[in-house]
Design a protein around this motif. Structure first.
Motif, PDB file in Angstrom:
ATOM      1  N   ARG A  85     -25.947  -6.504  -7.061  1.00  0.00           N
ATOM      2  CA  ARG A  85     -26.910  -6.946  -6.047  1.00  0.00           C
ATOM      3  C   ARG A  85     -28.172  -6.091  -6.095  1.00  0.00           C
ATOM      4  NH1 ARG A  85     -22.930  -7.727  -2.517  1.00  0.00           N
ATOM      5  NH2 ARG A  85     -23.237  -5.670  -1.603  1.00  0.00           N
ATOM      6  N   ALA A 104     -30.305  -7.117  -9.065  1.00  0.00           N
ATOM      7  CA  ALA A 104     -30.955  -8.407  -8.804  1.00  0.00           C
ATOM      8  C   ALA A 104     -32.073  -8.248  -7.769  1.00  0.00           C
ATOM      9  CB  ALA A 104     -29.920  -9.423  -8.333  1.00  0.00           C
ATOM     10  N   GLU A 142     -33.507  -9.806 -14.208  1.00  0.00           N
ATOM     11  CA  GLU A 142     -32.696 -10.996 -14.490  1.00  0.00           C
ATOM     12  C   GLU A 142     -31.243 -10.565 -14.702  1.00  0.00           C
ATOM     13  OE1 GLU A 142     -33.728 -13.101 -18.113  1.00  0.00           O
ATOM     14  OE2 GLU A 142     -32.334 -14.740 -17.645  1.00  0.00           O
ATOM     15  N   GLU A 144     -21.679 -14.289  -9.705  1.00  0.00           N
ATOM     16  CA  GLU A 144     -22.205 -15.107  -8.590  1.00  0.00           C
ATOM     17  C   GLU A 144     -21.736 -14.538  -7.252  1.00  0.00           C
ATOM     18  OE1 GLU A 144     -20.764 -18.953  -9.671  1.00  0.00           O
ATOM     19  OE2 GLU A 144     -22.357 -19.262 -11.162  1.00  0.00           O
ATOM     20  N   CYS A 181     -23.910 -11.280  -6.520  1.00  0.00           N
ATOM     21  CA  CYS A 181     -25.353 -11.295  -6.210  1.00  0.00           C
ATOM     22  C   CYS A 181     -25.888 -12.656  -5.770  1.00  0.00           C
ATOM     23  CB  CYS A 181     -26.153 -10.781  -7.411  1.00  0.00           C
ATOM     24  SG  CYS A 181     -26.127 -11.883  -8.828  1.00  0.00           S
ATOM     25  N   ARG A 192     -26.433 -15.205  -7.512  1.00  0.00           N
ATOM     26  CA  ARG A 192     -27.223 -15.884  -8.544  1.00  0.00           C
ATOM     27  C   ARG A 192     -26.332 -16.291  -9.695  1.00  0.00           C
ATOM     28  NH1 ARG A 192     -32.491 -12.324  -9.824  1.00  0.00           N
ATOM     29  NH2 ARG A 192     -32.922 -11.599  -7.707  1.00  0.00           N
ATOM     30  N   SER A 193     -26.682 -17.411 -10.315  1.00  0.00           N
ATOM     31  CA  SER A 193     -25.899 -17.886 -11.443  1.00  0.00           C
ATOM     32  C   SER A 193     -26.608 -17.551 -12.751  1.00  0.00           C
ATOM     33  CB  SER A 193     -25.719 -19.400 -11.304  1.00  0.00           C
ATOM     34  OG  SER A 193     -24.753 -19.814 -12.211  1.00  0.00           O
ATOM     35  N   ARG A 231     -28.069 -17.473 -16.403  1.00  0.00           N
ATOM     36  CA  ARG A 231     -28.408 -18.528 -17.371  1.00  0.00           C
ATOM     37  C   ARG A 231     -28.448 -17.977 -18.797  1.00  0.00           C
ATOM     38  NH1 ARG A 231     -26.858 -21.434 -14.211  1.00  0.00           N
ATOM     39  NH2 ARG A 231     -27.964 -22.891 -12.864  1.00  0.00           N
ATOM     40  N   THR A 276     -33.849 -22.879 -13.750  1.00  0.00           N
ATOM     41  CA  THR A 276     -33.728 -22.071 -12.540  1.00  0.00           C
ATOM     42  C   THR A 276     -32.434 -22.378 -11.795  1.00  0.00           C
ATOM     43  OG1 THR A 276     -34.922 -23.777 -11.351  1.00  0.00           O
ATOM     44  CG2 THR A 276     -36.230 -21.954 -12.208  1.00  0.00           C
TER      45      THR A 276
END
Ligand code: ZN
Length: 282
Positions: A61, A64, A69, A100, A103, A105-106, A108, A273
């Protein structure tokens, strides 16, 4: 972003069954890396091991939140070419889930443990597309005893898989002759060889080929105090030589060149995104 006991060279002497009993050093390394990048106003892509994200979610966390990234470095740090597609899919989904949860976020972008996407594990790219990845950075276009695809394209390129395209971002190399390339993308080569070797290589790619380079280092490579668990002369040399000088070299690299995240150096518009294309309008 992995612990000092995760590298393939170390796993030969310390198996996954012992991981839970070993002390963590990753958090301290992460805060030094964040400070280093902050001093140079650089944002980076952090490929986080799912296992570490489960143990240290607040660290993920923090990275991020600092604007970097977050990429995925698998869950269990196993060599892809030793797995079946089914086990690879399970490991990748588990890694994604851990990151995930940590944080929100997924990721990429994916990087395989020890660059283990090779000729015999190219099927992995299709699995990565199915799992939502738009970029992979797991192919090293060099000859090495454990990884690499000699002759593979040296610059970022879109690869088609049965499930869709993925942008492959190989680690930096310089061309020595029609058939020979040399790695200049950081890691052990930055640690073991003088700074000017890597810097001259990057300048050559930037100036002569007008291409960006992808450079990496492991979290444990800036930590000379880590327990030295790898056994065998070659493994110990590869893993521990030059740890003391690494941070200074990274400082020089970050001062001399301009760096950014994989997402900003290699932008992909559609689906990148995690939002539907066209869902945002002014
Ligand atoms: Zn790794």
């Amino acid at each position: 972003m992995e612990e000092y006991f995760h590298p393939t060279e170390v796993q030969a002497s310390v198996g996954p069954d012992r991981w839970v009993s070993l002390s963590s050093r990753l958090e301290g390394q992460a805060s030094r890396i964040l400070d280093l990048l902050d001093q140079h106003h650089v944002k980076a892509t952090f490929f986080v091991l799912g296992w570490a994200a489960r143990r240290l979610p607040h660290m993920v966390r923090q990275i991020a939140d600092a604007g970097h990234e977050i990429g995925c470095h698998s869950y269990n740090h196993q060599l892809v070419y030793n797995l079946t597609p089914k086990v690879f899919r399970e490991d990748t989904k588990r890694g994604l889930g851990a990151i995930e949860d940590a944080c929100g976020r997924s990721p990429r972008a994916y990087r395989a443990p020890s660059y283990s996407i090779t000729r015999r594990s190219m099927w992995a790219l299709e699995v990565l597309v199915e799992c939502g990845f738009t970029r992979d950075s797991s192919i090293y276009p060099i000859a090495h005893d454990r990884y690499g695809i000699p002759g593979f394209g040296r610059h970022a390129q879109t690869l088609e898989t049965p499930s869709g395209p993925i942008l492959e971002v190989p680690i930096a190399t310089v061309k020595l002759s029609a058939r020979q390339v040399a790695p200049v993308g950081g890691g052990g080569y930055l640690r073991l060889l003088p700074y000017c070797y890597t810097a001259a290589g990057i300048r050559r790619v930037n100036d002569d080929e007008s291409q960006p380079v992808c450079v990496y280092f492991h979290s444990w490579e800036i930590d000379p105090q880590q327990p030295r668990l790898a056994s065998g002369l070659v493994s110990r040399l590869r893993t521990y030589t030059g740890l003391g000088g690494m941070e200074k070299k990274l400082n020089r690299l970050l001062a001399e060149f301009e760096f950014s995240t994989m997402a900003s150096v290699y932008p992909i518009t559609a689906g990148d995104t995690g939002r539907r294309q066209g869902a945002v309008s002014a």
